[in-house]
Design a protein around this motif. Structure first.
Motif, PDB file in Angstrom:
ATOM      1  N   GLY A 108     -19.144   9.602 -44.329  1.00  0.00           N
ATOM      2  CA  GLY A 108     -17.772   9.134 -44.275  1.00  0.00           C
ATOM      3  C   GLY A 108     -17.051   9.604 -43.015  1.00  0.00           C
ATOM      4  N   VAL A 109     -15.901   8.994 -42.768  1.00  0.00           N
ATOM      5  CA  VAL A 109     -15.063   9.355 -41.618  1.00  0.00           C
ATOM      6  C   VAL A 109     -13.630   9.482 -42.119  1.00  0.00           C
ATOM      7  N   ASP A 110     -13.001  10.617 -41.873  1.00  0.00           N
ATOM      8  CA  ASP A 110     -11.623  10.791 -42.327  1.00  0.00           C
ATOM      9  C   ASP A 110     -10.711  11.394 -41.269  1.00  0.00           C
ATOM     10  N   LYS A 111     -11.208  11.510 -40.028  1.00  0.00           N
ATOM     11  CA  LYS A 111     -10.340  11.965 -38.934  1.00  0.00           C
ATOM     12  C   LYS A 111     -10.896  11.459 -37.607  1.00  0.00           C
ATOM     13  N   GLU A 112     -10.018  11.356 -36.619  1.00  0.00           N
ATOM     14  CA  GLU A 112     -10.391  10.742 -35.350  1.00  0.00           C
ATOM     15  C   GLU A 112     -11.440  11.542 -34.588  1.00  0.00           C
ATOM     16  N   SER A 113     -11.530  12.824 -34.835  1.00  0.00           N
ATOM     17  CA  SER A 113     -12.532  13.639 -34.146  1.00  0.00           C
ATOM     18  C   SER A 113     -13.947  13.250 -34.547  1.00  0.00           C
ATOM     19  N   GLU A 114     -14.084  12.473 -35.627  1.00  0.00           N
ATOM     20  CA  GLU A 114     -15.400  12.023 -36.078  1.00  0.00           C
ATOM     21  C   GLU A 114     -15.758  10.651 -35.538  1.00  0.00           C
ATOM     22  N   LEU A 115     -14.964  10.151 -34.597  1.00  0.00           N
ATOM     23  CA  LEU A 115     -15.211   8.837 -34.025  1.00  0.00           C
ATOM     24  C   LEU A 115     -16.052   8.933 -32.757  1.00  0.00           C
ATOM     25  N   GLU A 189     -18.597   2.867 -41.072  1.00  0.00           N
ATOM     26  CA  GLU A 189     -17.621   3.833 -41.578  1.00  0.00           C
ATOM     27  C   GLU A 189     -16.519   4.083 -40.548  1.00  0.00           C
ATOM     28  N   GLN A 190     -16.903   4.136 -39.277  1.00  0.00           N
ATOM     29  CA  GLN A 190     -15.911   4.339 -38.221  1.00  0.00           C
ATOM     30  C   GLN A 190     -14.992   3.129 -38.080  1.00  0.00           C
ATOM     31  N   VAL A 191     -15.571   1.939 -38.128  1.00  0.00           N
ATOM     32  CA  VAL A 191     -14.778   0.709 -38.015  1.00  0.00           C
ATOM     33  C   VAL A 191     -13.763   0.633 -39.156  1.00  0.00           C
ATOM     34  N   ALA A 192     -14.228   0.919 -40.376  1.00  0.00           N
ATOM     35  CA  ALA A 192     -13.333   0.866 -41.530  1.00  0.00           C
ATOM     36  C   ALA A 192     -12.220   1.900 -41.412  1.00  0.00           C
ATOM     37  N   PHE A 193     -12.543   3.079 -40.903  1.00  0.00           N
ATOM     38  CA  PHE A 193     -11.527   4.114 -40.723  1.00  0.00           C
ATOM     39  C   PHE A 193     -10.494   3.683 -39.680  1.00  0.00           C
ATOM     40  N   LEU A 194     -10.967   3.147 -38.566  1.00  0.00           N
ATOM     41  CA  LEU A 194     -10.065   2.738 -37.490  1.00  0.00           C
ATOM     42  C   LEU A 194      -9.103   1.648 -37.940  1.00  0.00           C
ATOM     43  N   TYR A 195      -9.650   0.579 -38.513  1.00  0.00           N
ATOM     44  CA  TYR A 195      -8.819  -0.568 -38.869  1.00  0.00           C
ATOM     45  C   TYR A 195      -8.160  -0.404 -40.237  1.00  0.00           C
ATOM     46  N   GLY A 196      -8.582   0.599 -40.987  1.00  0.00           N
ATOM     47  CA  GLY A 196      -7.915   0.913 -42.238  1.00  0.00           C
ATOM     48  C   GLY A 196      -6.892   2.019 -42.083  1.00  0.00           C
ATOM     49  N   SER A 197      -6.696   2.474 -40.861  1.00  0.00           N
ATOM     50  CA  SER A 197      -5.746   3.552 -40.607  1.00  0.00           C
ATOM     51  C   SER A 197      -4.331   3.000 -40.509  1.00  0.00           C
ATOM     52  N   GLU A 198      -3.387   3.878 -40.284  1.00  0.00           N
ATOM     53  CA  GLU A 198      -1.991   3.455 -40.166  1.00  0.00           C
ATOM     54  C   GLU A 198      -1.784   2.504 -38.995  1.00  0.00           C
ATOM     55  N   ASP A 199      -2.617   2.647 -37.968  1.00  0.00           N
ATOM     56  CA  ASP A 199      -2.521   1.753 -36.808  1.00  0.00           C
ATOM     57  C   ASP A 199      -3.256   0.442 -37.034  1.00  0.00           C
ATOM     58  N   GLY A 200      -3.995   0.337 -38.129  1.00  0.00           N
ATOM     59  CA  GLY A 200      -4.848  -0.819 -38.364  1.00  0.00           C
ATOM     60  C   GLY A 200      -4.157  -2.170 -38.310  1.00  0.00           C
TER      61      GLY A 200
END
Length: 428
Positions: A108-115, A189-200
């Motif tokens: 999983g990915v839950d923070k930008e440092s994991e991108l 997982e990274q794509v979903a985190f990025l576009y599912g984020s507040e900026d998505g």
């Protein structure tokens, strides 16, 4: 070629382009060595980052009149990143490596440092510009966003973005089977985190050409998205109803899955592709779980309820976006939502085999395919019967009163989990 990248070639043709510009356009099509593509891409990104300044693009500017791509009226070929993204779109192994999740990040990915740094730069930091031809082109279209979507499709699905996995005629296509791996899942997982984020929502609005690719990526992982929606929070996941189809399945987390679906629902293209995949996956789960045992009945029930949740989240966002776009014009709102119903009917053209389905992409101008998992090896009675007798009725009802349909599908717990930032941004 990598060393020649930054150097001008010393020619009177095409405005004396540098090596990056020429090579990126040459590699738009064909199979290339994965290591070469990654070495080339790393050098290109490093060179590009140093010159990523607003109104000072080294590629697209008033003094660069070179034209190196003649395949699209909206892409003159001046931006080498666009051609390189097309190359990755046709070379899945290289694409997966280029956008690979950093080591040691866990599931999983839950923070930008994991991108992945390349992914973050190209989706959030890079200034992409329109490169349309003056005559006949559309300067509102950013071809680079479309090509970035193609690269991410290949990286997440394991197939070239324009491949037909059911044809088995292209030697680059290994056959009609699920090509997902733990590595492709790491990119997803990274794509979903990025576009599912507040900026998505803002990203989707600004990168409209990428929306259909996001929908196709969501379709390719619809089983893992459903799995993430089950249980209580991130616990007690239902692996019985949603078994892993490959080792190292994608982990989105309950809230992450809700967030990503909420963003997909805001755009007609991504909403349609994801909805079609969800529709067929749920029905294939019924085929995979005939009423021959209590366990199978439970699995089928869970597949139906979770599928309804996913569809409800998608529709909830679609209704919100349509209402924002058309304001108080109820007739236009319903027409907009009705188009989603028409697109889902294209599921009748799906072809299944080897645990995947090839779905015709709604609204595409050419032969475009979305690859989606199915629970059963082949599409059976549940799918064919439902499509033949129920889909028209279902979407007639959706067009008549989409708000009631949206509200009835989303459970109270999911409504509470819908992101507060997921308000319409103007994207359609």
């Amino acid at each position: 070629m990598v060393k020649l990248g930054p150097e001008e070639l010393g020619t009177d043709h095409a405005n004396n382009p540098c090596g990056f510009a020429v090579m990126s356009n040459l590699m738009r099509f064909g199979d290339y060595d994965d290591q070469f593509l990654n070495e080339y891409g790393e050098q290109l990104v490093a060179f590009d980052k140093e010159r990523n300044v607003k109104n000072m693009s080294p590629w697209i500017n008033n003094w660069n009149n070179g034209e190196l791509n003649f395949y699209s009226k909206n892409d003159r070929g001046r931006d080498p990143m666009t051609g390189f993204m097309e190359a990755l779109g046709h070379n899945p192994g290289a694409a997966t490596e280029f956008f690979s999740q950093p080591t040691g990040t866990g599931s999983g990915v839950d923070k930008e440092s994991e991108l992945n740094g390349n992914l973050k730069y190209l989706t959030k930091e890079r200034i992409w510009l329109s490169d349309a031809y003056i005559m006949g082109g559309d300067n509102k279209v950013i071809a680079g966003h479309d090509s970035l979507g193609h690269a991410l499709e290949a990286a997440t699905t394991g197939y070239a973005y324009d491949a037909d996995p059911m044809a088995a005629k292209d030697p680059m296509i290994p056959g009609n089977r699920d090509m997902r791996t733990a590595e492709t899942a790491g990119v997803m997982e990274q794509v979903a985190f990025l576009y599912g984020s507040e900026d998505g929502p803002k990203m989707l609005h600004e990168q409209a050409q990428l929306a259909d690719s996001l929908g196709k990526m969501g379709a390719a992982y619809i089983d893992d998205i459903d799995y993430s929606l089950t249980g209580v929070g991130d616990n007690a996941k239902d692996s019985g109803a949603f078994p892993a189809k490959y080792a190292g399945r994608a982990e989105f987390g309950n809230q992450g899955a809700i967030n990503f679906l909420s963003v997909l629902g805001q755009n007609e293209s991504s909403h349609a592709v994801a909805t079609m995949a969800q529709h067929l996956y749920t029905l294939s789960a019924l085929d995979a779980n005939p009423a021959t045992s209590a366990q199978s009945i439970d699995n089928a029930h869970d597949a139906l309820t979770t599928g309804a949740e996913a569809r409800g989240i998608l529709d909830h966002s679609r209704v919100q976006q349509a209402e924002e776009t058309y304001k108080e014009n109820a007739e236009e709102v319903n027409k907009s939502l009705g188009r989603s119903g028409d697109w889902v009917k294209l599921g009748v053209g799906a072809v299944a085999g080897g645990g995947i389905a090839a779905l015709p992409v709604p609204g595409s101008t050419g032969v475009a395919i979305a690859i989606a998992p199915v629970a059963a090896e082949t599409i059976g009675n549940a799918v064919s019967t439902f499509i033949g007798h129920q889909v028209d009725k279902e979407f007639d009802e959706a067009e008549e009163d989409p708000r009631e349909r949206r509200n009835s599908q989303v459970s109270s717990s999911t409504k509470r989990a819908l992101p507060s930032w997921g308000k319409p941004t103007g994207a359609t």
